[in-house]
Write an enzyme that holds these catalytic residues in place. Structure first.
Site, PDB file in Angstrom:
ATOM      1  N   CYS A 262      -1.392  -3.883   9.140  1.00  0.00           N
ATOM      2  CA  CYS A 262      -2.237  -5.044   9.480  1.00  0.00           C
ATOM      3  C   CYS A 262      -3.593  -4.663  10.086  1.00  0.00           C
ATOM      4  CB  CYS A 262      -1.512  -5.991  10.425  1.00  0.00           C
ATOM      5  SG  CYS A 262       0.267  -5.872  10.400  1.00  0.00           S
ATOM      6  N   ARG A 291       7.546   4.908  11.799  1.00  0.00           N
ATOM      7  CA  ARG A 291       8.047   4.357  13.062  1.00  0.00           C
ATOM      8  C   ARG A 291       9.122   5.270  13.620  1.00  0.00           C
ATOM      9  NH1 ARG A 291       8.414  -2.005  11.226  1.00  0.00           N
ATOM     10  NH2 ARG A 291       6.236  -2.116  10.585  1.00  0.00           N
ATOM     11  N   GLN A 309       6.087  -0.361   3.011  1.00  0.00           N
ATOM     12  CA  GLN A 309       6.254  -1.814   3.040  1.00  0.00           C
ATOM     13  C   GLN A 309       5.558  -2.423   1.836  1.00  0.00           C
ATOM     14  OE1 GLN A 309       4.384  -2.654   6.897  1.00  0.00           O
ATOM     15  NE2 GLN A 309       6.319  -3.579   7.483  1.00  0.00           N
ATOM     16  N   ASP A 311       3.552  -4.849   1.579  1.00  0.00           N
ATOM     17  CA  ASP A 311       2.833  -5.634   2.571  1.00  0.00           C
ATOM     18  C   ASP A 311       1.732  -6.453   1.918  1.00  0.00           C
ATOM     19  OD1 ASP A 311       2.379  -6.445   5.102  1.00  0.00           O
ATOM     20  OD2 ASP A 311       1.787  -4.502   5.898  1.00  0.00           O
ATOM     21  N   HIS A 313      -1.460  -9.462   3.352  1.00  0.00           N
ATOM     22  CA  HIS A 313      -1.973 -10.373   4.366  1.00  0.00           C
ATOM     23  C   HIS A 313      -2.815 -11.439   3.702  1.00  0.00           C
ATOM     24  CE1 HIS A 313      -0.963  -6.751   6.715  1.00  0.00           C
ATOM     25  NE2 HIS A 313      -0.479  -7.665   7.536  1.00  0.00           N
ATOM     26  N   LYS A 393       7.538 -18.294  11.962  1.00  0.00           N
ATOM     27  CA  LYS A 393       7.761 -17.553  10.709  1.00  0.00           C
ATOM     28  C   LYS A 393       8.949 -18.117   9.935  1.00  0.00           C
ATOM     29  CE  LYS A 393      10.515 -14.100  13.150  1.00  0.00           C
ATOM     30  NZ  LYS A 393      10.952 -12.710  13.196  1.00  0.00           N
ATOM     31  N   HIS A 439       1.211 -12.588   7.701  1.00  0.00           N
ATOM     32  CA  HIS A 439       1.842 -11.328   7.274  1.00  0.00           C
ATOM     33  C   HIS A 439       3.020 -11.714   6.406  1.00  0.00           C
ATOM     34  CE1 HIS A 439       0.138  -9.306  10.935  1.00  0.00           C
ATOM     35  NE2 HIS A 439       0.372 -10.491  11.465  1.00  0.00           N
TER      36      HIS A 439
HETATM   37 ZN    ZN Z   1       0.962  -7.434   8.917  1.00  0.00          ZN
END
Ligand code: ZN
Length: 581
Positions: A262, A291, A309, A311, A313, A393, A439
């Site tokens: 992000c 992580r 991920q 991912d 946005h 969310k 996200h």
């Molecule tokens: Zn994010």
């Protein structure tokens, strides 16, 4: 069980013994390690106790009496357990049996009143080491796992299911099917994708990009390593620091590998001024993040330290939010149903404390999530207060072929990062406004999703995603030229073919292809070569259908095009649906 253990092993010390998802466990401190034979003995004793001492009595004691009783029994772990019971809470003991069989335990309960009125069908499954209270500084205890059901049939079904789970373990199949490995050189939690699984991943990524391109997403790529100051701005250093890898120094600046994508996307947004006319912006990245998961929780491909991920946005105005979320819901539905997953969605609302953003924006975003669900006809279950501190969310839970639930897809509204990065856009009235950042991830991570897919399909990947789609096997050496011709024709259409032309026995090759879970085998002999046909053998069957080669190709074109989950018989009606004329 605890009663039986103490009867058989005098001096046994008891820890905790709760019920868990598929049964129960109890921790013991014992003089000798338990064997499988011991478990059978304990089971036998359990049956005897259930028959002879069926009544179970509950007593409520004062803390002092409870302490005195546990001291007299010499149960030191239980004494510690007693101290953990909060002041004012009821302290209960459960006991059963007469004379020699008399046995009791400090336990929260509840228990059944009598073992006579219920037939229990149970099995003690295995023993594992477990630190007292989960702390490695404490003594290691022996944890006995067991399970119990009301009927024999339910117990048998459950044990069969467990066998199937074991058979499908992605770590086992990962080795059997040459899919992935982990290495001491990288440590647990870092996955090495072998060519077979690399192929599965490539197909999955292609599918994902196709959907996202059609959904108006644009690809972005961001660095794996950034100056630490980026994560100070994003707040990750402060709120997520213990999950991040230690800094490294480059040119006298501390750098970090990214735990999330992000902040990078926020920097791209901020690179120049934005106008309301550009919004919504949908930016996607298959972004690899790192992580620091504790070594104890790392598990195969399912819980790892480095992962990619899926991912993306979305930066949008509050007015656009509902339609944007609806678009994400449609994408999620497409991906999950393509793999045959059933799913449920949960609306997670504002937590009761420590949130950012004022009440109005929370209410508006939450209403947008609900509106989006209405637009696409998605039923939402409420997860009251389950939202992140930065926004509400929708979380998805999927059910796999074994009936297990997984959490993967998520759509999260964020009011925090736009604030921290001071993101804005010029609105139609000329004023500067904050965009909302969404996200979202569909697969979650490629590692976890593909690891789950291995188990979901039991290694039998559907045709479109299978590492090898077709094995071509000549009956004898002289049929190799025809087999080669077929294989070349398939490869020219980008099918993944294993032409098994090496010297060797046909049956051995068939066995090999079966072991590798190749969806289709084409057996080519004299008749096939003369007639331009192939003898098609499906995965998991012994029969063969002789069909014109073109008919087979038309069928598999259709399977690939539709990303079908089926492996139909060649020449089955409808099997060539979707094929060009
Ligand atoms: Zn994010």
């Amino acid at each position: 069980m605890a009663s039986a253990v103490q009867k058989l092993i005098p001096g046994a010390q008891f820890g905790f013994g709760p019920s868990i998802e598929h049964g129960f466990y109890y921790d013991f401190d014992l003089p000798e390690p338990l064997t499988d034979k011991d478990l059978r003995k304990i089971e036998k004793e359990m049956r005897r106790i259930a028959k002879r001492s069926p009544a179970i009595e509950k007593e409520t004691l004062t803390r002092e009496d409870a302490r005195a009783r546990l001291e007299s029994w010499g149960q030191t772990f239980k004494l510690e357990g007693l101290d953990l019971i909060p002041e004012g809470e009821e302290i209960t003991f459960y006991s059963h049996g007469e004379g020699d069989d008399r046995w009791g335990d400090l336990c929260e309960g509840p228990h059944v009143d009598s073992l006579k009125d219920h037939q229990f069908h149970f099995k003690l499954q295995h023993v594992a080491g477990a630190y007292w209270r989960g702390d490695e500084k404490n003594p290691m205890m022996q944890r006995i796992y067991g399970t119990a059901f009301w009927t024999k049939e339910e117990l048998a079904d459950h044990l069969e299911w467990l066998e199937e789970v074991k058979k499908r373990d992605h770590r086992k199949l990962g080795t059997d099917l040459d899919l992935f490995s982990v290495h001491a050189e990288a440590g647990a939690g870092f996955v090495f994708w072998h060519p077979n699984l690399g192929t599965v991943r490539r197909e999955l990524e292609q599918f994902w990009w196709d959907l996202h391109t059609r959904g108006g997403y644009k690809p972005v790529y961001t660095p794996h390593v950034s100056r630490e100051s980026l994560f100070a701005v994003s707040g990750h250093l402060e709120n997520y620091g213990e999950m991040m890898y230690a800094p490294m120094e480059l040119d006298a600046f501390p750098y970090r590998v990214k735990p999330m994508n992000c902040p990078g996307h926020a920097l791209i947004y901020k690179d120049r001024g934005r106008s309301y006319r550009e919004l919504p912006l949908r930016w996607a990245e298959l972004g690899t993040v790192y992580r620091y998961e504790r070594s104890g929780v790392v598990h195969g491909m399912l819980r790892v330290r480095g992962f990619t991920q899926d991912d993306a946005h979305i930066f949008c105005t509050p007015e656009q939010l509902a339609e944007e979320i609806a678009g994400v819901c449609r994408l999620i539905d497409k991906v999950l149903t393509t793999f045959g997953f059933e799913y449920k969605a949960y609306l997670a609302t504002r937590p009761s404390e420590k949130t950012i953003g004022d009440e109005a924006i929370w209410a508006r975003a939450t209403a947008s999530l609900e509106e989006a669900a209405k637009i696409v006809g998605l039923e939402l279950e409420l997860d009251e207060g389950g939202g992140a501190f930065y926004g509400p969310k929708i979380d998805y839970k999927i059910k796999d072929a074994l009936g297990r639930e997984w959490q993967n897809s998520t759509i999260q509204c964020d009011f925090n990062l736009p604030e921290r990065f001071d993101l804005n856009y010029t609105d139609s009235d000329g004023g500067l406004k904050r965009p909302i950042m969404v996200h979202r991830a569909i697969l979650g991570s490629l590692e976890r999703f593909v690891g789950g897919l291995i188990e979901h399909f039991g290694g039998k990947f559907p045709f479109w995603i299978a590492p090898t789609q077709v094995a071509v096997i000549p009956i004898r050496e002289e049929h190799s030229p025809y087999a080669r011709k077929i294989a070349d024709a398939l490869e020219s259409e980008l099918f993944r073919v294993d032409a098994m032309l090496e010297v060797g026995h046909m049956n051995k090759k068939i066995k090999q292809a079966q072991k590798e879970q190749v969806p289709y085998m084409l057996i080519a002999g004299e008749r096939e070569a003369a007639e331009g046909t192939v003898a098609v053998r499906r995965r998991g069957t012994r029969e063969q259908q002789v069909v014109p080669f073109d008919t087979f190709v038309a069928m598999i074109r259709g399977l690939r095009e539709e990303r079908s989950l089926e492996t139909p018989e060649a020449g089955e009606p409808g099997a060539d649906a979707g094929a060009p004329e």
